[in-house]
Design an enzyme around this catalytic site. Structure first.
Site, PDB file in Angstrom:
ATOM      1  N   LYS A 265       2.521 -15.741  -0.515  1.00 32.87           N
ATOM      2  CA  LYS A 265       3.038 -16.022  -1.858  1.00 32.87           C
ATOM      3  C   LYS A 265       4.554 -16.203  -1.714  1.00 32.87           C
ATOM      4  CE  LYS A 265       2.433 -16.236  -6.412  1.00 32.87           C
ATOM      5  NZ  LYS A 265       1.615 -17.245  -7.104  1.00 32.87           N
TER       6      LYS A 265
ATOM      7  N   TYR B  49       0.821  -1.202   0.000  1.00 31.53           N
ATOM      8  CA  TYR B  49       0.000   0.000   0.000  1.00 31.53           C
ATOM      9  C   TYR B  49       0.859   1.258   0.000  1.00 31.53           C
ATOM     10  CZ  TYR B  49      -3.964  -2.804  -0.345  1.00 31.53           C
ATOM     11  OH  TYR B  49      -4.877  -3.674  -0.876  1.00 31.53           O
TER      12      TYR B  49
ATOM     13  N   ASP C 245     -12.967  -9.636  -0.168  1.00 27.86           N
ATOM     14  CA  ASP C 245     -14.086  -9.301  -1.058  1.00 27.86           C
ATOM     15  C   ASP C 245     -14.649 -10.579  -1.676  1.00 27.86           C
ATOM     16  OD1 ASP C 245     -13.825  -6.571  -0.613  1.00 27.86           O
ATOM     17  OD2 ASP C 245     -14.050  -6.062  -2.738  1.00 27.86           O
TER      18      ASP C 245
ATOM     19  N   ASP D 283      -2.930 -17.847  -4.606  1.00 26.29           N
ATOM     20  CA  ASP D 283      -3.701 -18.205  -5.806  1.00 26.29           C
ATOM     21  C   ASP D 283      -4.476 -19.499  -5.592  1.00 26.29           C
ATOM     22  OD1 ASP D 283      -1.006 -18.831  -5.656  1.00 26.29           O
ATOM     23  OD2 ASP D 283      -0.665 -18.909  -7.801  1.00 26.29           O
TER      24      ASP D 283
ATOM     25  N   ASP E  84      -7.088  -7.887   1.322  1.00 27.07           N
ATOM     26  CA  ASP E  84      -8.045  -6.959   0.718  1.00 27.07           C
ATOM     27  C   ASP E  84      -8.851  -7.689  -0.354  1.00 27.07           C
ATOM     28  OD1 ASP E  84      -9.301  -4.639   0.001  1.00 27.07           O
ATOM     29  OD2 ASP E  84      -7.546  -3.645  -0.825  1.00 27.07           O
TER      30      ASP E  84
END
Ligand code: NAD
Length: 364
Positions: free
Chosen positions: A190, A137, A251, A223, A247
């Site tokens: 990751k 960010y 969703d 993933d 984030d």
């Protein structure tokens, strides 16, 4: 001064559907305060476009002092994509409070509800715990300046910050939560590509895990995790991950549960917390009394629960549970907005939940 029989919150309605869903959430908070004698003090102010027009900035510096004198805030969604120039007052209020109040844990539950059609293969109840203060960010991981650099007009470098201290504290928040739930934490990362940063993240999570031997731990690459939560979300309890993965994943899990409008979200630090809907300002439906207020209402329930946990207050915990139960009853009865199968407008949905909270049996 924090007290177990009072709570002081600053309320900032935001842009687009913000004023409508904030009014609904305030009606529910006031009902909870009356029903459970919470001594809630709600102080109303403005941020976003209303503030830009009146004060020349989307968020006034003095708001920070107001919130610091309180226990936290209720922040409506903001049209942040439109705030392109900080020098012209276009500051992202969400970033401003997350950074300045060190709200490091973004806790985003997602669950299916009886009577609400969902997009998942099975019913589920999980929580995404997202690190909120660093990662990719650009607006919050530097002391000064941003971490996206335009090298030439056609070349950009984006830097990600990962620190052991931030990984450790988000891991602790996740394990504490899991210990009070189904005792299972999934670490999402990751580390096959971001070997150093996500390597540190996994190491710190595993160190904290050693303090919670009763909690089962596993880990997944982000993933693959997207496939797993779509295929079998019921196998998960608490998912802990870095900022951007959290984030996006939260969703996905909110939408899987039926609607993005059903996903509550609290941004929590040690001293302050901020209730904030998981979705944006939805300008396409603003002013039409169609916005689903559940996300912000459930976020305020999380805020009361955070206060309960901090002060050991059974009363605030009971009020939080009552709001969640009222939402569950309302959606099952079809007293909700059309996006989750109901036939109510935003205001009527909020009023219905408030009425159910006032009538709710059970105490601390
Ligand atoms: P959005 O979340 O606002 O909307 C996406 C879709 O979901 C739209 O079709 C919208 O109508 C629908 N939707 C969202 N919330 C809903 C609700 N409560 N009830 C019913 N339907 C709902 O995402 P967007 O359109 O990409 O973004 C709009 C603005 O919000 C942008 O300026 C963006 O930067 C901003 N945003 C702000 C926040 C925040 O303040 N926390 C978060 C995300 C996006």
């Amino acid at each position: 001064m924090a007290s177990s029989n009072s709570m002081h919150l600053i309320v900032l309605p935001g842009d687009g559907i913000g004023p409508e869903i904030t009014a609904a959430a305030v009606a529910v908070l006031e009902a909870a305060s009356d029903r459970f004698d919470l001594g809630l003090r709600l102080e109303h102010d403005i941020a976003g476009y209303a503030s830009l027009e009146r004060h020349g900035t989307t968020v006034r510096g003095e708001l920070l002092e107001k919130v610091r004198a309180a226990d936290g805030l209720v922040l409506g969604p903001m049209s942040t994509f439109d705030y392109t120039d900080e020098s012209k007052g276009g500051v992202n209020p969400s970033m401003f409070f997350r950074k300045n109040l060190d709200l490091f844990a973004n806790v985003r539950p997602a669950r299916t509800y009886p009577g609400v059609p969902h997009h998942a293969a099975q019913d589920f109840d999980l929580v995404v715990v997202r690190e909120n203060t660093e990662g990719f960010y650009a607006d919050r991981n530097m002391e000064s300046g941003g971490s996206e650099i335009l090298v030439t007009p056609d070349v950009c470098i984006s830097m990600r910050r990962i620190t052991r201290a931030c990984c450790e504290r988000i891991a602790r928040a996740a394990f504490r939560l899991a210990a009070a739930r189904k005792r299972h934490v999934s670490i999402v990362h990751k580390a096959n590509v971001l070997k150093i940063g996500d390597g540190i993240f996994i190491e710190e999570c595993r160190k904290v895990a050693a303090e919670f031997p009763e909690v089962v731990v596993d880990d997944f690459i982000i993933d693959a995790m997207c496939a797993h939560v779509v295929r079998a979300p019921a196998r998960f309890d608490v998912i802990v991950t870095t900022n951007m993965f959290g984030d996006i994943l939260s969703d996905l899990t909110a939408e899987l549960s039926g609607s993005l409008g059903l996903g509550g979200s609290v941004n929590a630090g040690t001293r302050y917390a901020m209730a904030q809907a998981a979705h944006g300002s939805a300008p396409d439906i603003a002013g039409q009394d169609r916005a689903n207020p559940f996300s912000l209402i459930l976020s305020t329930a999380q805020l009361l629960d955070w206060h309960a946990d901090r002060l050991g207050s059974a009363t605030f915990a009971a009020a939080s549970r009552a709001i969640e139960a009222a939402v569950e009853e309302a959606v099952a009865a079809g007293e909700s907005t059309p996006d989750v199968g109901g036939h109510f407008g935003t205001a009527a949905t909020g009023a219905g939940i408030a009425q159910r909270v006032r009538a709710m049996a059970g105490t601390a």
